[in-house]
Design a protein around this motif. Sequence first.
Motif, PDB file in Angstrom:
ATOM      1  N   UNK A   4      -2.935  11.486 -12.071  1.00  0.00           N
ATOM      2  CA  UNK A   4      -2.325  12.785 -11.778  1.00  0.00           C
ATOM      3  C   UNK A   4      -2.964  13.450 -10.570  1.00  0.00           C
ATOM      4  N   UNK A   5      -4.224  13.071 -10.274  1.00  0.00           N
ATOM      5  CA  UNK A   5      -4.911  13.661  -9.121  1.00  0.00           C
ATOM      6  C   UNK A   5      -4.405  13.110  -7.791  1.00  0.00           C
ATOM      7  N   UNK A   6      -3.584  12.069  -7.858  1.00  0.00           N
ATOM      8  CA  UNK A   6      -3.083  11.473  -6.630  1.00  0.00           C
ATOM      9  C   UNK A   6      -4.016  10.407  -6.086  1.00  0.00           C
ATOM     10  N   UNK A   7      -3.674   9.894  -4.921  1.00  0.00           N
ATOM     11  CA  UNK A   7      -4.463   8.826  -4.306  1.00  0.00           C
ATOM     12  C   UNK A   7      -4.885   9.255  -2.905  1.00  0.00           C
ATOM     13  N   UNK A   8      -5.934   8.613  -2.408  1.00  0.00           N
ATOM     14  CA  UNK A   8      -6.344   8.777  -1.012  1.00  0.00           C
ATOM     15  C   UNK A   8      -5.838   7.559  -0.254  1.00  0.00           C
ATOM     16  N   UNK A   9      -5.092   7.787   0.813  1.00  0.00           N
ATOM     17  CA  UNK A   9      -4.468   6.692   1.550  1.00  0.00           C
ATOM     18  C   UNK A   9      -4.854   6.793   3.015  1.00  0.00           C
ATOM     19  N   UNK A  10      -5.544   5.782   3.510  1.00  0.00           N
ATOM     20  CA  UNK A  10      -5.964   5.723   4.904  1.00  0.00           C
ATOM     21  C   UNK A  10      -5.097   4.686   5.614  1.00  0.00           C
ATOM     22  N   UNK A  11      -4.210   5.161   6.473  1.00  0.00           N
ATOM     23  CA  UNK A  11      -3.335   4.263   7.218  1.00  0.00           C
ATOM     24  C   UNK A  11      -3.941   3.974   8.587  1.00  0.00           C
ATOM     25  N   UNK A  12      -3.381   2.988   9.269  1.00  0.00           N
ATOM     26  CA  UNK A  12      -3.839   2.686  10.617  1.00  0.00           C
ATOM     27  C   UNK A  12      -3.248   3.640  11.639  1.00  0.00           C
TER      28      UNK A  12
ATOM     29  N   UNK B 293      -5.574   0.676   4.807  1.00  0.00           N
ATOM     30  CA  UNK B 293      -4.890  -0.370   5.558  1.00  0.00           C
ATOM     31  C   UNK B 293      -5.804  -0.848   6.683  1.00  0.00           C
ATOM     32  N   UNK B 294      -6.274  -2.080   6.588  1.00  0.00           N
ATOM     33  CA  UNK B 294      -7.154  -2.685   7.587  1.00  0.00           C
ATOM     34  C   UNK B 294      -8.366  -1.791   7.889  1.00  0.00           C
TER      35      UNK B 294
ATOM     36  N   UNK C 205     -12.021   9.618  20.978  1.00  0.00           N
ATOM     37  CA  UNK C 205     -12.814   8.571  20.348  1.00  0.00           C
ATOM     38  C   UNK C 205     -12.294   7.184  20.710  1.00  0.00           C
ATOM     39  N   UNK C 206     -13.172   6.201  20.588  1.00  0.00           N
ATOM     40  CA  UNK C 206     -12.744   4.812  20.695  1.00  0.00           C
ATOM     41  C   UNK C 206     -11.985   4.448  19.428  1.00  0.00           C
ATOM     42  N   UNK C 207     -11.318   3.293  19.457  1.00  0.00           N
ATOM     43  CA  UNK C 207     -10.568   2.862  18.282  1.00  0.00           C
ATOM     44  C   UNK C 207     -11.447   2.706  17.059  1.00  0.00           C
ATOM     45  N   UNK C 208     -12.636   2.124  17.243  1.00  0.00           N
ATOM     46  CA  UNK C 208     -13.539   1.938  16.122  1.00  0.00           C
ATOM     47  C   UNK C 208     -14.068   3.246  15.567  1.00  0.00           C
ATOM     48  N   UNK C 209     -14.388   4.193  16.456  1.00  0.00           N
ATOM     49  CA  UNK C 209     -14.883   5.500  16.013  1.00  0.00           C
ATOM     50  C   UNK C 209     -13.799   6.256  15.253  1.00  0.00           C
ATOM     51  N   UNK C 210     -12.571   6.153  15.753  1.00  0.00           N
ATOM     52  CA  UNK C 210     -11.467   6.821  15.058  1.00  0.00           C
ATOM     53  C   UNK C 210     -11.241   6.197  13.683  1.00  0.00           C
ATOM     54  N   UNK C 211     -11.354   4.880  13.592  1.00  0.00           N
ATOM     55  CA  UNK C 211     -11.159   4.216  12.304  1.00  0.00           C
ATOM     56  C   UNK C 211     -12.208   4.673  11.295  1.00  0.00           C
ATOM     57  N   UNK C 212     -13.464   4.773  11.732  1.00  0.00           N
ATOM     58  CA  UNK C 212     -14.510   5.247  10.826  1.00  0.00           C
ATOM     59  C   UNK C 212     -14.259   6.692  10.407  1.00  0.00           C
TER      60      UNK C 212
ATOM     61  N   UNK D 291       0.831  -1.201   0.000  1.00  0.00           N
ATOM     62  CA  UNK D 291       0.000   0.000   0.000  1.00  0.00           C
ATOM     63  C   UNK D 291       0.868   1.255   0.000  1.00  0.00           C
ATOM     64  N   UNK D 292       1.945   1.247   0.787  1.00  0.00           N
ATOM     65  CA  UNK D 292       2.872   2.380   0.803  1.00  0.00           C
ATOM     66  C   UNK D 292       3.455   2.631  -0.589  1.00  0.00           C
TER      67      UNK D 292
END
Length: 219
Positions: free
Chosen positions: A82-90, A171-172, A147-154, A63-64
């Motif tokens: 060219x617009x780039x990507x959206x990357x959501x890491x843990x 990522x996950x 936030x809780x871990x789940x709330x932060x992930x969302x 993913x990196x």
Amino acid sequence: MSSAAAVTPTTGSSAPATPGLHVRGLVVRRGDRTVLDGLDATFPAGAVTALTGANGSGKSTLLDALAGVVVVVGGQVTGLPSEGVAYVTQAVPPTALPLTVRSTVTMGRWRDRAWWRPLGRADRGIVDVQLDRMGITDLADRPLDELSGGQRQRTLVALGLAQRAPVLLVDEPTAGVDEASAALVTAALADEAAAGVVVVHAAHDPAVIAAADRVVALD
């Protein structure tokens, strides 16, 4: 050392072969260790691709590489928009800024605006839509660090969705979330793919993997 061991379309997949991202002979090192060695894989637009494999098999590293945030020693990644990507890491770096859920998701709109230009009504509408999609509208004014871990992930997934990029890497995506939240995230990823986005995520959850259109297994 890892390479693509298998690429398996799941039942009902109708993903096109192109356009999308294409990895050929990819070699990535972390320190003195070769994590990816000669990897070949294709990630088509209009499909959700799940990356599977044991811990240390190279899912996050791949993913990196797709996001362009790690040095590629050999091979190449083609098809990057060219617009780039959206990357959501843990990982969420610590910050002293008083970031709320809404301000965090709003950051997804900054890429389309010069720093001195305020966000418009359309941008605010996109943020509202993503808050609703992730079921966190009622948390909009809560500080991120409460936030809780789940709330932060969302919240982080909503941030990625708000960018409206042609490539979405996660990522996950369901790490630390409950079953209902996992369903929201999985449905959102499927909707993005249906709109023609390249969606790639690393996953361990069997249900999330089964919901993907394609599976790339790293050995």
